[in-house]
Design a protein around this motif. Structure first.
Motif, PDB file in Angstrom:
ATOM      1  N   ALA B 106       0.826  -1.202   0.000  1.00 47.70           N
ATOM      2  CA  ALA B 106       0.000   0.000   0.000  1.00 47.70           C
ATOM      3  C   ALA B 106       0.863   1.255   0.000  1.00 47.70           C
ATOM      4  CB  ALA B 106      -0.916  -0.008   1.215  1.00 47.70           C
ATOM      5  N   LEU B 146      -7.896   1.083   1.051  1.00 49.79           N
ATOM      6  CA  LEU B 146      -6.958   0.076   0.552  1.00 49.79           C
ATOM      7  C   LEU B 146      -6.263  -0.621   1.712  1.00 49.79           C
ATOM      8  CD1 LEU B 146      -5.706  -1.030  -2.039  1.00 49.79           C
ATOM      9  CD2 LEU B 146      -3.919   0.643  -1.789  1.00 49.79           C
ATOM     10  N   LEU B 198     -12.576  -3.280  -2.853  1.00 49.91           N
ATOM     11  CA  LEU B 198     -11.376  -3.134  -3.658  1.00 49.91           C
ATOM     12  C   LEU B 198     -11.709  -2.713  -5.087  1.00 49.91           C
ATOM     13  CD1 LEU B 198      -8.375  -3.476  -3.289  1.00 49.91           C
ATOM     14  CD2 LEU B 198      -8.562  -5.762  -4.169  1.00 49.91           C
ATOM     15  N   PHE B 250      -3.947  -4.254  -9.208  1.00 51.53           N
ATOM     16  CA  PHE B 250      -5.267  -4.251  -8.564  1.00 51.53           C
ATOM     17  C   PHE B 250      -6.123  -5.406  -9.065  1.00 51.53           C
ATOM     18  CE2 PHE B 250      -5.804  -0.719  -5.771  1.00 51.53           C
ATOM     19  CZ  PHE B 250      -4.755   0.100  -6.090  1.00 51.53           C
TER      20      PHE B 250
END
Lengths: 639, 324
Positions: B106, B146, B198, B250
């Motif tokens: 992150a 996140l 997400l 992602f």
């Protein structure tokens, strides 16, 4: 005398003296480790002891003071006319070093007070109206803190009837801890008590701001660690949770206010509040885990605290020194008047960039390392399943992640507006590269930031001794040992050296690929400005514009007033002049401190009227009344 | 985790396959969108050709640019590559699997944002500042979601490394599949909530339509594009490739939440690779669908969407705490 001042004798002498004495104290504390010194005469009794915690702090204070003194050898030349700066700063640093080795409460309080007084003298050094106001606020707040700390010590004395710290182990009850933590929080600038910090740190000369923000606030952390982990009597686990939450709120609000600032040093001062909040969070978790007997979390959180003290000290002092150089060479600290400094001050901008990456916790630098340990200890305290801690650590994770991202935004603003783009005013246009000695003073802490970030195992194994002193356990860290949070099973691992090597390798491969398959042609041309032929550097994005969208979303944290004044002009869209003012006020200041100050003034006015009347009978009456009160106190309380 | 020659070789293979596939996924989304709008559409491999073409072009740098412009594109690119080195996609052992901590991932994403926005501000153009400001606006709002998604996964699985997390999820899913849902500590709600959360974060972080539209160059709508408006030639190519890599990061995490299947030995790799590509294509269709259906939204409505994502990940975290 004037001739001496002119040559800067004072500057050279006292900076070298600081370097030598800091070095002397470091060597002394290593050689006289665990021994005790007593200086006794007819009316004073000073007692010192070099234990592991004080050794850590002595080395920390001395090394950062040495970097700052190297910096001030050249930077201080503009203060040669009034050399008291160098004398005070020498005494200030010495009082901090002696503070951490003092081993009884009177010595501690005397040197705590000396530290406060010298820093106060340094805050008001410039003599302007602003600095006198800031100095007064600082003096007031710091003495409220000292009163509370003294009260805590008096309570300890009443319990143990001894002045020596040796007898205080395990003696402090909840009242003592509460008084001491509140007192030290004022010095650390934790959120409800932070008002003095953003005024006092920026007005001092930059080398002093660097000491105050990088070192002095950590003295409060020293006191808190001493009280919570050495003097504390038993398990008050809720105290840990309170520290965690206050710390998390300070971290978030500190960085949110930092984002709103235009003054570089004020932004850095608010960032100090954020980092103190992060240190408080770690302290809170560690203390909670100690009370609830979760050993591995206690050690991990303590490691996060100690590492963050070091990391924040290094990066914040280098950034404050950098801001001093910006001030010196451009004569302004307002970032809206700067811009484009990376072309004029190339090497400084590289150092500043690394400092900023470190303080906004960008991997693989050191700031991320301590935040990572804090995250891991927060996740670990969720794993414990303790009802309250689960909820509060989730809240703390949310606030910490928000403040982490906001720190990135605030420091991108600081670097982007100050160093990048076009110069906004002639001040920035005429900037020149700083002197080599000044840059060396900044470069050493910055290089240490990189070193600790990439290869932290050496410093962690040194910190293990401090962790052992405070908690009775150690964190073993080597490049490939995973972190164990609660069970014996490895939870996670962050191997900075590995990441740095991977980063370098990947970068190298990518560059080699690009070298082989891409063209090297490069053309320098002007920035596209929608076809307009305007050379107006004010047309760039401004600092307040940068942060306005984030501030709009979090508008409940601020009480900001913005106003647009147009000149009375008929043409609606082609105004010759318009003035935009924006003022961001601290909500605590606006809704607590200023009303409280007003009430205080009103009450004292009433007393003033009553007491200062010319009537002698009333004065005699007061005298009589106070005698009676003293008598009652004597009868009912003391006897 | 012990070092093993096999892991090293196939971890490297996995890394290169993801890196090479990244522009394909982006191109696939683009093609789908264009076909849905009734356009003929680009070649599905167009983004490879674009990258190649951009590398051949000259760089035009602003005369206000400083050293930051010369290093930022490479740091951003290398940063995404390092994140991909940590990611498992179809093989359980990624190359940097030892140190693939979720918080590190992150924060590494934030590092890329940091340098991209500094690049934007380096040119002295008002658009750059605007893009940087908006990019951080989004990051400040999406970073907590996140991190919450990642930490929920870490708490759910009691592992902190992304390779271990998905291996655990995979084992739990396999157990549940073989012997019924009641057999072990496996949850359906948590992955489901985390997937939606997400998904929203990916749309905002990857400059997709309801939040940003990378196809336009209108200053009112630009987020990501405003940052790289002054970029050209090699630098633009690298930035574009970097954005495909970010999208792939992602999508890969989402694909692993959606259907956790990774090869644990080399014999499973072909099957796992096929399944991985299929999952990614399904996710691409999903993203393209969202992009086609929705109009672009006002900037100050974005916080509402992202707070939905935050709340969902918070619920997921509370559910995962219930496990002990």
């Amino acid at each position: 005398m004037d001739n001496l001042k002119h040559k800067g004798i004072f500057r050279y002498f006292f900076n070298c003296l600081t370097i030598l004495s800091a070095g002397f104290f470091t060597v002394l504390s290593i050689y006289c480790f665990k021994s005790e010194f007593i200086i006794q005469s007819s009316f004073i009794h000073f007692s010192f002891r070099f234990n592991t915690l004080s050794l850590f702090f002595v080395i920390f204070i001395s090394s950062i003071s040495i970097f700052i003194s190297i910096f001030s050898i050249k930077y201080g030349e503009k203060y040669d006319k009034k050399p008291s700066l160098f004398i005070y700063s020498f005494l200030f640093i010495m009082s901090m070093i002696i503070l951490v080795i003092s081993n009884d409460m009177l010595t501690f309080l005397i040197f705590w007070e000396l530290m406060s007084v010298f820093s106060f003298l340094l805050v008001i050094y410039e003599g302007s109206e602003e600095s006198r106001k800031a100095g007064f606020l600082y003096f007031l707040m710091t003495h409220i803190g000292t009163i509370l700390i003294t009260a805590a010590f008096i309570m300890l004395y009443l319990k143990t009837s001894s002045f020596s710290f040796d007898y205080y182990k395990g003696a402090a009850g909840i009242m003592v801890l509460a008084a001491a933590i509140t007192g030290f929080s004022i010095k650390a600038g934790i959120m409800p008590f932070h008002t003095w910090l953003p005024y006092a740190h920026p007005v001092a000369p930059a080398n002093i701001s660097a000491i105050m923000s990088g070192v002095m606030v950590n003295m409060a952390i020293y006191g808190i660690l001493k009280f919570l982990f050495v003097f504390s009597s038993g398990s008050n686990s809720f105290l840990g949770i309170i520290l965690l939450i206050i710390g998390a709120l300070s971290a978030l609000l500190g960085i949110m206010y930092a984002m709103a600032q235009k003054d570089i040093k004020k932004l850095l001062a608010f960032s100090t509040i954020e980092n103190m909040g992060i240190i408080f969070m770690g302290t809170g978790i560690s203390y909670w885990a100690k009370a609830e007997d979760f050993k591995s979390i206690e050690y991990l959180a303590m490691l996060a605290v100690l590492l963050h003290i070091v990391n924040h000290g290094l990066s914040k002092s280098s950034l404050f020194m950098g801001s001093g150089l910006i001030d010196k060479y451009t004569h302004t600290r307002n970032m809206e008047k700067l811009g484009g400094l990376s072309k004029k001050m190339g090497q400084l901008s590289v150092l500043f960039l690394i400092g900023i990456m470190s303080i906004s916790a960008m991997p693989p630098l050191n700031g991320f390392l301590s935040e990572w340990y804090l995250y891991i200890s927060l996740i670990g305290s969720v794993f414990t399943g303790n009802l309250y801690m689960v909820y509060f650590s989730i809240i703390a994770v949310a606030l910490l992640s928000l403040s982490g991202a906001a720190a990135g935004a605030a420091f991108t603003k600081l670097f982007g507006i100050t160093f990048l783009g076009k110069p906004r005013t002639a001040n920035a246009e005429n900037a020149v590269e700083s002197h080599i000695i000044e840059r060396i003073g900044i470069a050493i802490p910055v290089l240490l930031c990189i070193y600790i970030g990439v290869y932290p195992y050496q410093i962690i194994s040194s910190l293990d001794a401090v962790i052992f002193y405070l908690t009775g356990g150690t964190v073993s860290a080597n490049p490939f040992s995973a972190v164990h949070v609660i069970s014996a099973r490895p939870f996670s691992l962050y191997a900075p050296a590995l990441i740095a090597i991977a980063f370098a390798t990947v970068l190298l491969i990518a560059l080699l690929y690009l070298k082989a398959f891409s063209s090297d042609k490069k053309r320098i041309f002007e920035t596209w400005a929608c076809g307009l032929d305007e050379k107006n550097s004010k047309a760039q994005y401004s600092g307040s514009g940068f942060s306005s969208s984030i501030m709009k979303v979090f508008s409940s944290f601020y009480s900001s007033v913005s106003e647009i004044n147009f000149e009375k002009d008929v043409k609606k869209y082609f105004r010759s002049k318009s003035v935009y003012t924006e003022e961001v006020n601290d909500i605590f200041e606006k809704y607590i401190y200023i009303p409280a100050g007003k009430i205080y003034l009103k009450i004292s006015e009433i007393f003033d009227k009553a007491a200062n009347s010319a009537n002698i009978n009333i004065s005699l009456g007061y005298l009589f009344l106070s005698l009676i009160i003293c008598f009652i106190i004597y009868i009912f309380i003391i006897r | 985790m012990n070092f093993n020659g096999q892991h090293l070789i196939f971890g490297t293979v996995q890394f290169f396959i993801i890196v090479i596939l990244a522009p394909f996924f982006a191109g696939f989304i683009h093609k789908l969108k264009q076909r849905a709008r009734g356009q003929k559409g680009i070649n599905i491999f167009q983004f490879y050709l674009n990258f190649n073409k951009l590398l051949k072009k000259e760089i035009v740098l602003s005369k206000d640019a400083s050293f930051v412009s010369n290093i930022a594109p490479y740091i951003v690119f290398a940063d995404y590559l390092v994140i991909l080195l940590m990611m498992p996609a179809f093989y359980r052992y990624s190359l940097l699997g030892v140190s693939s901590d979720v918080i590190l991932i992150a924060y590494s994403l934030a590092l890329a944002t940091f340098f991209m926005t500094l690049y934007a501000m380096d040119q002295g153009s008002a658009f750059g500042g605007l893009g940087a400001s908006r990019e951080w606006f989004l990051t400040v709002l999406s970073e907590p979601s996140l991190i919450f998604v990642f930490i929920s996964l870490a708490i759910y699985t009691k592992h902190g490394r992304i390779t271990d997390i998905f291996y655990f999820v995979q084992k739990g899913a396999a157990n549940a599949f073989l012997s019924g849902i009641h057999s072990g500590a496996v949850s359906i709600a948590i992955p489901f909530l985390l997937f939606i959360s997400l998904f929203i974060v990916s749309i905002s972080e990857n400059a997709r339509i309801p939040i940003d539209n990378p196809e336009t160059h209108l200053e009112l709508t630009m987020f990501h594009e405003a940052n790289i408006l002054e970029t050209s030639g090699k630098h633009l190519g690298i930035y574009e490739y970097g954005s495909y890599l970010k999208l792939t990061v992602f999508l890969t995490v989402m694909s692993l939440i959606l259907f956790p299947y990774m090869a644990v030995n080399i014999y499973q790799i072909p099957l796992a690779l096929i399944i991985y590509v299929l999952k990614m294509l399904i996710l691409c269709i999903l993203i393209a669908g969202v992009e086609i259906v929705n109009p672009k939204m006002r900037v100050f409505r974005v916080p509402n969407v992202l707070s939905v994502s935050f709340i969902l990940s918070l619920i997921a975290m509370i559910l995962s705490i219930r496990g002990f």
